[in-house]
Design an enzyme around this catalytic site. Sequence first.
Site, mmCIF file in Angstrom:
data_model
loop_
_atom_site.group_PDB
_atom_site.id
_atom_site.type_symbol
_atom_site.label_atom_id
_atom_site.label_comp_id
_atom_site.label_asym_id
_atom_site.label_seq_id
_atom_site.Cartn_x
_atom_site.Cartn_y
_atom_site.Cartn_z
ATOM 1 C CE LYS A 1 -4.138 -2.095 1.915
ATOM 2 N NZ LYS A 1 -5.192 -2.073 2.940
ATOM 3 C CE LYS B 1 3.271 2.283 15.195
ATOM 4 N NZ LYS B 1 3.536 0.834 14.970
ATOM 5 N N GLY C 1 -14.546 -8.259 9.885
ATOM 6 C CA GLY C 1 -14.165 -7.378 8.785
ATOM 7 C C GLY C 1 -14.612 -7.830 7.406
HETATM 8 P P1 ATR Z 1 -1.287 -2.870 9.695
HETATM 9 O O1 ATR Z 1 -1.014 -2.457 8.282
HETATM 10 O O2 ATR Z 1 -2.075 -4.140 9.832
HETATM 11 O O3 ATR Z 1 -1.868 -1.774 10.507
HETATM 12 P P2 ATR Z 1 1.165 -2.364 11.045
HETATM 13 O O4 ATR Z 1 1.273 -1.010 10.449
HETATM 14 O O5 ATR Z 1 2.391 -3.197 11.190
HETATM 15 O O6 ATR Z 1 0.135 -3.256 10.280
HETATM 16 O O7 ATR Z 1 0.494 -2.174 12.498
HETATM 17 C C1 ATR Z 1 0.179 -3.272 13.321
HETATM 18 C C2 ATR Z 1 -0.597 -2.776 14.534
HETATM 19 O O8 ATR Z 1 -1.009 -3.882 15.332
HETATM 20 C C3 ATR Z 1 0.213 -1.880 15.452
HETATM 21 O O9 ATR Z 1 -0.659 -0.954 16.054
HETATM 22 C C4 ATR Z 1 0.763 -2.880 16.463
HETATM 23 O O10 ATR Z 1 1.137 -2.316 17.702
HETATM 24 P P3 ATR Z 1 2.579 -1.601 17.882
HETATM 25 O O11 ATR Z 1 2.494 -0.287 17.176
HETATM 26 O O12 ATR Z 1 2.766 -1.462 19.335
HETATM 27 O O13 ATR Z 1 3.584 -2.554 17.237
HETATM 28 C C5 ATR Z 1 -0.436 -3.767 16.642
HETATM 29 N N1 ATR Z 1 -0.150 -5.114 17.160
HETATM 30 C C6 ATR Z 1 0.432 -6.135 16.491
HETATM 31 N N2 ATR Z 1 0.499 -7.246 17.262
HETATM 32 C C7 ATR Z 1 -0.053 -6.909 18.467
HETATM 33 C C8 ATR Z 1 -0.296 -7.617 19.699
HETATM 34 N N3 ATR Z 1 0.054 -8.892 19.841
HETATM 35 N N4 ATR Z 1 -0.891 -6.942 20.710
HETATM 36 C C9 ATR Z 1 -1.237 -5.655 20.555
HETATM 37 N N5 ATR Z 1 -1.050 -4.925 19.437
HETATM 38 C C10 ATR Z 1 -0.470 -5.552 18.389
#
Ligand code: ATR
Length: 272
Positions: A66, A156, A237
Amino acid sequence: MTDRYCVFGNPIKHSKSPLIHGEFASQTQQAMTYTAELAPVEGFADAWRAFVAHGGRGANVTVPFKSDAFALCDTLSQRAKRAQAVNTLIVGGNGRIYGDTTDGVGLVRDLAYHRVALAGKRVLVLGAGGAVRGILEPLLAENPREVVVANRTADKAEQLAEAFADLGSIQGGGFVSVEGPFDVVINGTSASLSGELPPLPEALFAEGAWAYDMMYGSEPTVFLQWAGPQGAKLLDGLGMLVEQAAESFFLWRNVRPETASVRTLLRQSLNY
Ligand code: ATR
């Protein structure tokens, strides 16, 4: 030559988009094809150019491309600029590339389809990655009383809230600082993919609240399994997927497909 469309991703094998757009095309009698195309992780731009050279008129773009798609556009919609991501590419008459993102509209249309009110409501959004960035503008346009963005990495969420603060009432922070109750809780983390649950506090859900997971699968996500026993009404979703596809289809063909029958078909294909 028949107009060609596709979805680019990596992986892409299990994409439901060819099924969805195939249904839309036959329903609206559009002469077009829609396929799933695997692009190399480092080779998205080349894959797109080759596709256009062979009759490609537009494409959807999914993980992990993307941002790459965003970077190659000649013109971007306002909402794509905000999202810093493009999920829909369109080849203009002059050969210029136009980029838009339909994910956020897809979410809001799906919520409307299920009669989930947003105006005046408290909305909690979990996560602060690309998926969440893509939904905030259309969500805030529905005039919720407040949007709270909570993320594992609190910074973030705070930065994201600042970037959208001109569009409405929005705050960001970590999971521990979240205070319910909320009318709508949207899981936009990728935690569901690995079967994990964000560390959420108790008492998040107001009476009659909705829990929405932007992910879907052949069984309810861990987040929905957690929210159900707390009395929340559940949505995954899948509807968002269909609605974002409908919006992309409209951008390409200027015809709005009907989504209810495609929702049913897709649900059957997931087998629950
Ligand atoms: P996407 O395109 O799916 O949004 P991304 O930009 O990598 O992918 O973002 C993943 C999101 O899921 C982030 O908000 C991440 O939290 P962090 O910013 O702290 O990394 C969150 N996330 C992923 N695994 C998680 C988990 N096990 N528990 C809580 N949040 C999680």
